[in-house]
Scaffold this motif. Structure first.
Motif, mmCIF file in Angstrom:
data_model
loop_
_atom_site.group_PDB
_atom_site.id
_atom_site.type_symbol
_atom_site.label_atom_id
_atom_site.label_comp_id
_atom_site.label_asym_id
_atom_site.label_seq_id
_atom_site.Cartn_x
_atom_site.Cartn_y
_atom_site.Cartn_z
ATOM 1 N N ARG A 15 22.983 47.164 50.074
ATOM 2 C CA ARG A 15 22.039 46.892 48.984
ATOM 3 C C ARG A 15 21.128 45.733 49.338
ATOM 4 N NH1 ARG A 15 25.042 45.894 43.460
ATOM 5 N NH2 ARG A 15 25.920 44.311 44.828
ATOM 6 N N GLY A 16 19.834 45.901 49.085
ATOM 7 C CA GLY A 16 18.855 44.862 49.373
ATOM 8 C C GLY A 16 18.173 45.020 50.728
ATOM 9 N N ARG A 63 8.567 50.439 45.984
ATOM 10 C CA ARG A 63 9.542 50.171 47.052
ATOM 11 C C ARG A 63 9.553 51.316 48.074
ATOM 12 N NH1 ARG A 63 14.473 50.604 46.270
ATOM 13 N NH2 ARG A 63 14.518 51.793 44.309
ATOM 14 N N ALA A 80 14.246 46.895 49.619
ATOM 15 C CA ALA A 80 15.124 46.382 48.556
ATOM 16 C C ALA A 80 16.027 47.481 48.029
ATOM 17 C CB ALA A 80 14.281 45.771 47.447
ATOM 18 N N LEU A 81 16.798 48.073 48.913
ATOM 19 C CA LEU A 81 17.623 49.229 48.566
ATOM 20 C C LEU A 81 18.557 48.951 47.393
ATOM 21 C CD1 LEU A 81 18.487 50.503 52.140
ATOM 22 C CD2 LEU A 81 17.248 51.788 50.385
ATOM 23 N N LEU A 82 18.647 49.963 46.539
ATOM 24 C CA LEU A 82 19.565 49.950 45.406
ATOM 25 C C LEU A 82 20.642 50.999 45.644
ATOM 26 C CD1 LEU A 82 16.896 49.963 42.543
ATOM 27 C CD2 LEU A 82 18.068 47.975 43.514
ATOM 28 N N LEU A 83 21.768 50.839 44.953
ATOM 29 C CA LEU A 83 22.830 51.828 45.078
ATOM 30 C C LEU A 83 22.315 53.216 44.721
ATOM 31 C CD1 LEU A 83 25.879 49.924 43.540
ATOM 32 C CD2 LEU A 83 25.255 50.163 45.954
ATOM 33 N N GLY A 84 21.411 53.275 43.745
ATOM 34 C CA GLY A 84 20.855 54.541 43.274
ATOM 35 C C GLY A 84 19.929 55.221 44.259
ATOM 36 N N ASP A 85 19.616 54.542 45.358
ATOM 37 C CA ASP A 85 18.779 55.170 46.388
ATOM 38 C C ASP A 85 19.612 56.049 47.304
ATOM 39 O OD1 ASP A 85 16.846 52.112 46.741
ATOM 40 O OD2 ASP A 85 16.523 53.848 45.416
ATOM 41 N N SER A 86 20.903 56.028 47.148
ATOM 42 C CA SER A 86 21.774 56.890 47.947
ATOM 43 C C SER A 86 21.444 58.348 47.641
ATOM 44 C CB SER A 86 23.243 56.620 47.623
ATOM 45 O OG SER A 86 23.607 55.309 47.981
ATOM 46 N N VAL A 111 23.900 53.840 50.360
ATOM 47 C CA VAL A 111 23.696 52.416 50.128
ATOM 48 C C VAL A 111 24.981 51.847 49.520
ATOM 49 C CG1 VAL A 111 22.285 50.659 49.009
ATOM 50 C CG2 VAL A 111 21.245 52.808 49.733
#
Lengths: 112, 114
Positions: A15-16, A63, A80-86, A111
């Motif tokens: 993440r991030g 992003r 700025a990756l989020l868990l939801g980008d998985s 992520v």
């Protein structure tokens, strides 16, 4: 004749962090689109590139950015990756005047 | 805004039986419609597409689909299902410039019983 090729196949990010995914369109194709497919859902349109410019964009935050190179290949960048980008990220290509859209096998992003 | 509805989340049919997968779309103009199939962990393979002309469209692997404007539907059919047809099926409508930005339904998972 190679179809749409994507790399990497799988990757894990924290993440991030930031990630770059790559796509080579099918031979003869000049337009590339990117899609995000979360687990158990249909793909969602992120954006489309033609002549090295973003032509259309779906409902995704800034992003998510991209680039198309003179050889028509493309990159998708996510900051700025989020868990939801998985998700599975799919690249699609077609020739500007054509009506058949081909998809690659996708890049699986996890992520953590 | 455009949308696609696939009412059936999961369908189970016996091998050799006929199949119909439903798709309803919402789009303001003449739609470009697609059916794709996705095997587990794989990308999408185009089965067939409708842009104009004959409303009954033939695709690969013995699939066909019929565009019905009055019902806003584009249902996928196959007369005899094979075990290898087990997969996830997605209907999509093209929109935007050139109508090639695809809006997908949520998919129908097909299970084939021996």
């Amino acid at each position: 004749d190679a179809g749409v090729t994507q790399s990497p196949t799988h990757l894990i990010k924290t993440r991030g962090q930031q990630v770059t995914l790559r796509c080579s369109p099918k031979s003869g194709h000049d337009t590339v689109s990117w899609y995000q497919q979360a687990l158990g859902q249909g793909p969602q349109f992120i954006f489309q590139y033609y002549e090295e410019e973003e032509r259309q964009r779906g409902n995704f935050p800034d992003r998510f950015s991209g680039h198309q190179f003179p050889n028509y290949s493309s990159e998708l960048n996510v900051n700025a990756l989020l868990l939801g980008d998985s998700a599975l990220y799919l690249c699609a290509s077609y020739r500007g005047s054509g009506n058949t859209i081909y998809f690659g096998e996708g890049s699986w992003l996890t992520v953590v | 805004a455009q949308s696609v509805t696939q009412p059936d989340i999961h369908i189970t049919v016996s091998e050799g039986a006929s199949l119909e997968l439903r798709c309803n779309y919402s789009y303001g103009a003449t739609p470009y419609l697609f059916w794709y199939v996705q095997s587990p962990g794989q990308g999408l393979q185009l089965l067939l597409k409708y842009f104009s002309g004959d409303t009954l469209v033939q695709g690969i692997k013995g699939f066909e689909a019929e565009f019905k404007r009055s019902q806003s539907s584009f249902n996928l059919r196959k007369p005899s299902v094979h075990w290898s047809d087990a997969a996830e099926y997605f209907c999509a409508v093209g929109s935007g410039t050139g109508r090639r930005a695809l809006t997908f339904g949520s998919g129908t998972r097909l299970q084939v019983q021996p």
